[in-house]
Design a protein around this motif. Sequence first.
Motif, short mmCIF file in Angstrom:
data_model
loop_
_atom_site.label_atom_id
_atom_site.label_comp_id
_atom_site.label_asym_id
_atom_site.label_seq_id
_atom_site.Cartn_x
_atom_site.Cartn_y
_atom_site.Cartn_z
N MET A 177 20.76 4.93 -5.54
CA MET A 177 20.56 5.48 -6.89
C MET A 177 19.07 5.54 -7.22
O MET A 177 18.59 6.53 -7.79
CB MET A 177 21.31 4.63 -7.90
CG MET A 177 21.17 5.12 -9.35
SD MET A 177 22.01 4.05 -10.51
CE MET A 177 21.05 2.54 -10.29
N GLU A 183 17.36 8.35 -5.39
CA GLU A 183 17.61 9.66 -6.00
C GLU A 183 16.77 9.86 -7.25
O GLU A 183 16.22 10.94 -7.49
CB GLU A 183 19.10 9.80 -6.36
CG GLU A 183 19.99 9.88 -5.10
CD GLU A 183 21.46 9.94 -5.46
OE1 GLU A 183 21.76 9.78 -6.69
OE2 GLU A 183 22.30 10.17 -4.59
N LYS A 184 16.66 8.80 -8.03
CA LYS A 184 15.85 8.90 -9.24
C LYS A 184 14.41 9.16 -8.89
O LYS A 184 13.71 9.96 -9.54
CB LYS A 184 15.96 7.63 -10.08
CG LYS A 184 17.24 7.53 -10.89
CD LYS A 184 17.21 6.33 -11.81
CE LYS A 184 18.45 6.27 -12.70
NZ LYS A 184 18.39 5.13 -13.63
#
Length: 1521
Positions: free
Chosen positions: A681, A684-685
């Motif tokens: 996550m 991706e950020k």
Amino acid sequence: MGERLTLLPVLFLQLLCSCTGSQRTEKPLAPQFTHSVYNATIYENSAAKTYLESHAKMGIYITDPSWEIRYKIVSGDSENLFKAEDFILGDFSFLRIRTKGGSTAILNREVKDHYLLTVKAVERVTNAEARTRVKVQVQDTNDLRPLFSPTSYSVSLPENTPIRTSVAKVTATDADIGTNGEYYYSFREWTDMFAVHPTSGVVTLTGKLDYSETKLYELEILAVDRGMKLYGSSGFSSMAKLTVRVEQANEHAPIITAVTLAPSDSDRDPTYAIVTVEDNDQGLNGEIASLTVVAGDPLQQFRAMRTSPGSKEYKIKAVKDVDWDSQPFGYNLTLQAKDKGSPPQFSSAKVVHVTSPQFKVGSPKFEHAVYRVNLSEFAPLHTPVAMVTALPKYPHIKYAFRYKTERNRFAINPDTGLITTTGPIYADYAPKFELEVITSDKKASTKVIIDIIDVNNNAPEFQQTSYRASVDENSPIGTDVLAVKATDLDSGENGYVTYSIANVNPQPFVIDYFSGVISTSEVLDYELVPRVYSLKVRASDWGSPFRREVEAPVTITLNNLNDNKPLFENVDCEVTVPRDHGVGEQITTVSAIDADELQLVRYVISAGNDLDLFELNSNSGVISLKHTLSEGEAAKISFHSLRITASDGEHETEPMVMNITVITARKPVQLKCVDTGVATMLAEKLLHGTKIHSPIEPDDTFMDVHSVNRYSPQFTEPFPSVIEVREDLQVGARLVHLSATDTDSGFNGKLVYVISGGDTESRFNVDMNTGWLLVHAPLDRETTDHYTLNITVYDLGIPQKSSSRLLDITILDANDNSPQFLKDAYLLEISENTPVGTEIIQVDSTDKDQGDNGVVRYSILADTDQFAINELTGVVTVKRPMDREVHPVYVLKIAARDQAPNDPQLVSTVLLKVILEDVNDNPPKFIPRNYRVKAREDLPIGTVIMWLEAHDPDVGPSSQVRYSLIDNGDGNFEVDKISGAVRILQSLDYEKKQVYNLTAKAKDKGKPMSLSSTCFIEVDVVDVNENLYRPWFPSFVDKGFIKENAVIGTSVMKVTAQDEDKGRDGEIRYSIRDGSGLGIFTIDEETGVIKTQELLDHETTPHYWLTVYATDGGVVPLSAFVEVYVEVQDVNDNAPQTLEPVYYPSVVENSPKDVSIIQIEAVDLDSRASDKLSYKITSGNPQGFFTINPKTGLVTTTSRKLDREQQDEHILEITVTDPGIPAKFTTVRVIVKVLDENDNRPQFLEKIYKIKLPEREKPEKERALKRDPVYRVIASDRDKGVNAEISYSIEEGDEHGKFFIEPKTGLVSCKKFSSAGEYDILTIKAVDNGRPQKSSTCRLHIEWIPKPEVPADAPPLAFEEPPFSFSVMESDPVAHMVGVITTETSDMPVWFEITGGDIEEVFYIAQMACDLNCTAAGGNYDSRFDVGKASGTLIVARPLDAEQKSNYNLTVEATDGTRSVSTQVIGSVMKRLSTEVDFVTDPFFFTNKGRCVHLSAVEKYEEKRFRTAMMKGKDGSPYRC
């Protein structure tokens, strides 16, 4: 005279008494005067015992022969002049009032002309009183003479007073009235210079005054009473003096001549004009009283001053400071002079023009003191702003600015005054300009105020070239970041600024449209969004036609905050560690990730490491063995559960559980965890953040194509090189549209137009925005016929670009100049006998226009055919002979018209005044051509009875007329040769000559030969009243007798009057003008014999009063009257008259003897005949039922009994006779009605009724409510009314209740069935309704037989000749046979029955369906008819009444027991003729002169009106009217 009026055959009537023969219809209770007020007259100075005269009969009618009436004056006679007397004639007591004798007082109208007397009448027997008033009018006699007031008169006349002028008026008065108060004015001595009107006293000048010959006239005027002249004397007169002074005439008016001066500037007391006044009169009339300024000087600044006392020369000077500014061209002073004559003469008005010493020809002045215009900031170079004009427009006048500066943004055309721009104009620099324009001579100035109209020529401007700011992440939406500010120098909406963000890509910020505040529009996350934002903020104004915009860069930095807690990558780890794992060796590593990038994550074992066996590196997260697992307490434990937390300094994670299992086997450390996905996550950020941090923004060097002025404007092709314009185009007219384009946009492409050169006269203008070329000032081809204009178009870009083109304008001629005559007017004098065709003058004109517009043709516009003009040369010639007397002056309007072919032709006119010089070619003409005048015969000598009027249309001596009489009426008349006044020379006498025919002549003084004419004068002499005496009768009353039977035209009496006048004035005519006998009598107007005109009747009018007038034949006729009493003597000419024309008494039958029936009352109009009348029954009483008292007229019964059933009415004729010789009688009819008494019982038509009826079968159901008719029995009663009303009942034979009888009609019906062979016998009783009741009975036998069988071949049942009709009298008795209803021959028995009538009416109601109260309500209403059951005979069953019902429609049914057929029977009931009528005229008024009288009567029963009359003469012969 004894006519009788009779109505035959059923009507005998006797006329009622008419009114008696007096003039009063009622007797008053007391004496009463005929009028409450009387008007009476008496002459003043009357002698004693002179009676008053009244046209109304004064007095009281004597209605009671016993009256004794006396009269007395009770008031109104304070001077004791009058006395009241009575005089009785016939039925009238006259009131006579006379003057008393021996009294010193006399009647004097001038002192008191009326009296109001109150007269009381007393009846001596009853002492009754009555009062009346008598208005006494005292009439005039000619006892006074006229008196002048005043007695002397004085008048002054100028010697030029026109003849026929009224110069004075004398006044006299005469206290008498009427003719007695009339008088004539006349001169005591003859004079031909003056005339006095005989009645008005107006003195008129009849001769020409001459001061040099006679300066004073002293005249004596008489006032002569007309009344006395009638008696042969000269009449009473009085005299007055009239003094006439002749004064020199003020004949000439002053004449003004003036010389205008031009004073110098240095003259302190300038003289503007020298005026000379001349007057040709002598003495005071020639001296000048004043010279005044009467007009043109409203401020009274100038005055005319004499140069010396008594001088006739004046100077025009100013008496105060002259306002030359309001009148720069000077003043037009109107002067008028007045002389000292009486009355003064005034000169003609003289206009003198005075001018200012400082300005000889008038200084120019601007049209407006202030010019105010608006100018747009967009206006390019050379834009017209305003045009100033100074008037008058002198050629040398130039225009300039008073103040010239290098920074002046405007220029002025020195020739035309057009102000134009010289550079750009900015409202923010100066919103208003004030320019002062002067003329070249600096004597006129004006102010031009130019208001600059603000336009959008400024773009907004930011206060900073760039802006920077920062904002924390996660700030709420709407958080303010910073505010930008831009300003605009324009005003209004042009300077109103709004803001926007101009980035191409969306930004997480918004800007307030109006305030410029930038705020967040999203929640910003430092880890997820860009850290720095570059915004383009745009400021826009709201201007028009386009907005102006500007941009500024704004940089916004995002501040990072610790807003994330660490997260473990793996949780719930299961670790297997060998027990012999070495101390310090790594077991595993824990990892926690913090999205924030501010601080390092630190780890710590929060629980489960109580033996301190494990060690955790706080920075790296490496877990290693701290103590051995195989020793000590550790060796005992094989399972450890550690709780590990991670912290970034502010935030701490939830403990992660790591279970460590210690095994004995020698195996490597094994790890098994649950992956949280935090790393993925976070990766991706981070990847997303990397993309956001490096956005693709447009190149900052991008240039806005709208803000760069790239192109110059270009005129649209084809551009006109030359245009033609007519000179008469109006200012503002469009000439050509000059169009240009610019490929730029916005203001860079916005174009404005201007004339930059070539228009030095400022004749044109181009619309700045549209490019239309306009006419700016009036064009004049005659001044300039060609222009070359430089047209420039500018855009509004920055920098401004332009293009120019040349435009040639050719001015075409228009017909704008009318022909101009060389003179303003033409004046010409020619002789009136100038020959036809003579050329008298030539007029000429010019026209400035070109071609046909300048060609001139002439014509005469005046409506005359005396002159002609050559249309090419303008030569005027005489066309017809002229006559100055008809048309002395011709004013010809001569027109000069150009010949413009396309434009309206222009015309100029000039007046040509042609004055005709006189030639003596006309004789004087009398107006009117002949005269007719009336003159009283008693007019004084010297009286002017008329004025001759002759007119000579010539002028000068040819128009001076002199009058004379060729025939002067035997010297009775003369005419004044100058004035034309016709006077009486000798006294006139109507009785000698009534008409004079005079011939007058009028002659002029023309040269070389005078002309004359004549006229005729008819003088009608008017007869004046010489009627001195009035007619008079010997007595004021007279009496005559006449018998009433005298024929028409019988002479009654003769009246005679006398008159002391002679001739026509003494001829008397008689007439009847008033009285009760007016129209009854006639009088011979010459002899005075009174005759009858109608038949007289003493009983109607026993006497008559006549008022007879005697009138003489004078011009003013006089009259007298006499009251004549005519007594009509009685003769026996009237028959007795009963009070009723017909009598209708009644008496009950069987009455005993001497029962009074009626008393006949009668009167006789003859005198005393009513008390001696005798009565006798002369007809209608043969059996002696009645008797009459011969003296009283009472009719009574005798011993013989009356029987109504034998005779219900007796018609008696009774004769009434008077005692006259021969006797007169009247017969009256008395119709005695015998009233009924119940003395008869009802009687059945048959004692025994027998009827055979077919059997009636028993129905399936018993009929409970229906009855079938069986038979009808009928009884009659000879009595009348209630005594004849019959009721029926069944007495015997109906023990079982089988039958029912209708009580009123006798109809028997059966409710039950009957079989053949049965036999019923009923006893039926009939009872009347009288008192006492009477009755009778009959028997009804009913045999029921078998129902007949109808053979198959039997003929059909049918009536003979249906329908049936009948008529019957309403007086026909019961059982009267009306008719027989029959059927065609048949062997079968037939029964008849009335069953019904019209659709709307049911004539017969079946008794079986009726209760006891049923009645027939249709065609057989109330069962008035019945039909024989077996015979078909139709009879009357009950009494008939035509008023109740006159028409019947019966339905009759015939049946043979099996078949039935019906028919209609139509009947009518006829009314019987009644002998009894009621007369509707009450009372009856009639005349007995042989004429018919119409009487209206109503027959009681029929109620129908009729009119008839019968008259009998003396011999009894009838005359029907």
